[in-house]
Design a protein around this motif. Structure first.
Motif, PDB file in Angstrom:
ATOM      1  N   ALA A   5     -13.514  -8.612  17.162  1.00 35.85           N
ATOM      2  CA  ALA A   5     -12.813  -9.853  16.856  1.00 35.85           C
ATOM      3  C   ALA A   5     -11.335  -9.569  16.614  1.00 35.85           C
ATOM      4  CB  ALA A   5     -13.432 -10.507  15.618  1.00 35.85           C
TER       5      ALA A   5
ATOM      6  N   TYR B 111      -7.886 -11.328  14.571  1.00 39.17           N
ATOM      7  CA  TYR B 111      -7.415 -12.281  13.577  1.00 39.17           C
ATOM      8  C   TYR B 111      -5.878 -12.281  13.565  1.00 39.17           C
ATOM      9  CZ  TYR B 111     -12.145 -12.037  11.570  1.00 39.17           C
ATOM     10  OH  TYR B 111     -13.501 -12.076  11.375  1.00 39.17           O
TER      11      TYR B 111
ATOM     12  N   LEU C 168      -9.261 -16.535  12.382  1.00 36.27           N
ATOM     13  CA  LEU C 168     -10.025 -16.004  13.509  1.00 36.27           C
ATOM     14  C   LEU C 168      -9.484 -16.541  14.826  1.00 36.27           C
ATOM     15  CD1 LEU C 168     -12.533 -14.399  14.531  1.00 36.27           C
ATOM     16  CD2 LEU C 168     -13.815 -16.546  14.304  1.00 36.27           C
TER      17      LEU C 168
ATOM     18  N   TYR D 102     -13.615 -13.678  19.176  1.00 33.58           N
ATOM     19  CA  TYR D 102     -14.787 -12.915  18.792  1.00 33.58           C
ATOM     20  C   TYR D 102     -15.539 -12.521  20.053  1.00 33.58           C
ATOM     21  CZ  TYR D 102     -17.244 -17.338  19.490  1.00 33.58           C
ATOM     22  OH  TYR D 102     -17.735 -18.502  20.031  1.00 33.58           O
TER      23      TYR D 102
ATOM     24  N   GLN E 254     -11.155  -6.220  14.521  1.00 34.41           N
ATOM     25  CA  GLN E 254     -12.290  -5.935  13.633  1.00 34.41           C
ATOM     26  C   GLN E 254     -13.511  -5.683  14.511  1.00 34.41           C
ATOM     27  OE1 GLN E 254     -14.275  -9.333  12.216  1.00 34.41           O
ATOM     28  NE2 GLN E 254     -14.907  -8.465  10.276  1.00 34.41           N
ATOM     29  N   GLN E 255     -14.269  -4.639  14.209  1.00 42.76           N
ATOM     30  CA  GLN E 255     -15.487  -4.387  14.974  1.00 42.76           C
ATOM     31  C   GLN E 255     -16.715  -4.688  14.116  1.00 42.76           C
ATOM     32  OE1 GLN E 255     -18.013  -1.954  14.636  1.00 42.76           O
ATOM     33  NE2 GLN E 255     -17.149  -1.039  12.773  1.00 42.76           N
TER      34      GLN E 255
END
Lengths: 118, 109
Positions: free
Chosen positions: B35, B37, B47, B50, B90-91
């Motif tokens: 994702a 952000y 966000l 994703y 972000q994973q």
């Protein structure tokens, strides 16, 4: 529009327990989704703390697992964070958020600064 | 633990230009569960993307994500003044911990 709001002490003493509550409006937390806590500090960036599913199942960051509890309080449409034995490294802005998947956070609170001090 | 390395650390561009932000993982991200952000000063993250390439609700189509395995990219096709911010990847591909990168600051040139 889902809204989240963190509340709790802004100052916590060393070795004590940090407790925060997230109040959710315009959506019932028992209806679905995951609900989580994330923190942000200058030294460590964004860090996922943990998430709770609407059923009550919890998922925690292993690095904090032994100190963290996240709970649902469905009658009040709130969920909470407890972090025990805090140190200066726990000083951060703490966010609560809703997650589509365990940690894909689509709605966030504004964040609350918690400082750990002796 | 999967470590995400974002580059560049700071990107200086002008409105109207194209921005390309990179996120490299220390090991393959299962399912391309990545994702992106956006965060502006004093605000919570927002966000954008994703599943590596799916735009979140309400995100303009000038934002796009691509990539798989260990290499992911966020592209902003034509920068608007409101796009200047910090961007995080972000994973969430396998078991915890689900990690964030340290961010790329997109600043006005």
């Amino acid at each position: 529009q889902v809204q989240l709001q963190e509340s709790g002490p802004g100052l916590v003493k060393l070795s004590e327990t940090l407790s925060l509550t997230c109040s959710v409006s315009s959506y019932s937390i028992s209806s679905g989704y995951y609900w989580g806590w994330i923190r942000q500090s200058p030294g460590k960036g964004l860090e996922w703390i943990g998430s709770v599913y609407h059923s009550g199942d919890t998922y925690y960051n292993p690095s904090l697992n032994s100190r963290v509890t996240i709970s649902l309080h469905t009658p009040k449409n709130q969920f909470s964070l407890q972090l025990t034995s805090v140190t200066a490294a726990d000083t951060a802005v703490y966010y609560c958020a809703r997650a589509m998947v365990v940690v894909v956070f689509d709605y966030w609170g504004q964040g609350t600064l918690v400082t750990v001090s002796s | 633990e999967i470590v995400l390395t974002q580059s560049p650390g700071t990107l200086s561009l002008s409105p109207g230009e194209r921005a390309t932000l990179s996120c490299r993982a220390s090991q393959s991200v299962a399912g391309s569960y990545l994702a992106w952000y956006q965060q502006k000063p004093g605000q919570a993250p927002r966000l954008l993307i994703y599943g590596a390439s799916s735009r979140a609700t309400g995100i303009p189509d000038r934002f796009s994500g691509s990539g798989s395995a260990t290499d992911f990219t966020l592209t902003i096709s034509r920068l608007e003044p409101e796009d200047f911010a910090v961007y995080y990847c972000q994973q969430y591909g396998s078991s915890p911990p689900y990690t964030f990168g340290l961010g790329t600051k997109l600043e006005i040139k």
